[in-house]
Design an enzyme around this catalytic site. Sequence first.
Site, PDB file in Angstrom:
ATOM      1  N   LEU A 199      -9.386   4.963  -0.924  1.00 46.19           N
ATOM      2  CA  LEU A 199      -9.581   3.975  -1.987  1.00 46.19           C
ATOM      3  C   LEU A 199      -8.314   3.169  -2.264  1.00 46.19           C
ATOM      4  CD1 LEU A 199     -11.471   3.085  -4.366  1.00 46.19           C
ATOM      5  CD2 LEU A 199     -10.447   4.929  -5.695  1.00 46.19           C
ATOM      6  N   HIS A 200      -8.450   1.866  -2.426  1.00 44.03           N
ATOM      7  CA  HIS A 200      -7.312   1.045  -2.823  1.00 44.03           C
ATOM      8  C   HIS A 200      -7.793  -0.207  -3.533  1.00 44.03           C
ATOM      9  CE1 HIS A 200      -8.459  -0.034   1.317  1.00 44.03           C
ATOM     10  NE2 HIS A 200      -8.051  -1.258   1.054  1.00 44.03           N
ATOM     11  N   GLN A 201      -7.091  -0.518  -4.589  1.00 44.66           N
ATOM     12  CA  GLN A 201      -7.392  -1.708  -5.385  1.00 44.66           C
ATOM     13  C   GLN A 201      -6.446  -2.836  -4.988  1.00 44.66           C
ATOM     14  OE1 GLN A 201      -9.285  -3.069  -8.123  1.00 44.66           O
ATOM     15  NE2 GLN A 201      -7.994  -2.882  -9.906  1.00 44.66           N
TER      16      GLN A 201
END
Length: 182
Positions: free
Chosen positions: A136-138
């Site tokens: 996950l990465h924003q």
Amino acid sequence: MPDSRFETSEGHPGTPDGFQRLWTPHRMVYLAQETGHVGCPFCTAPEGSDEDGLIVFRGTVSYVLLNLYPYNSGHVLVCPYRHVATYDQATAEEVAEIGELTQIAMRVLRDVSGCVGFNLGMNQGEVAGAGIEEHLHQHIVPRWRNDANFFPIIAQTKAIPRLLGEVREQLAQAWPTTTTLE
Ligand SMILES: [Zn+2]
């Protein structure tokens, strides 16, 4: 003869987009080779120094790093340390800190770069455009007026990475010493 200044996006943190970029080799490359780690770059980055991993800030359960394949200068990512793929797998603490670090990153980028807008987002799954779908990465992409005009022109050979270390230094120094939001 292949030009060693050109690298593809294989094996680097960030979201590979298929473009080649003109740059001086970054130490991150050597770090990856030495450890033999060919797995997840978002798990690997925090194992080294901030400089090698292009890390701007380390939180309790998540951290902020520069995207090696920026859509714009100052394009940062917020990742949980935990290797989880999708937002609904994040714990409440991770969701809260990713949100907090996103807000701080926006303020820091605005202060440092004078950007006037942002694109925020998480691509969930390869089908949705996630370059590294397993962690996950924003994305936090600063925007300036008219930047869309030059983006397609510079996209093919961005001379960015020499500057990545400088950008990291700048953001890290501007990062507030307290992470408590007002
Ligand atoms: Zn990972």
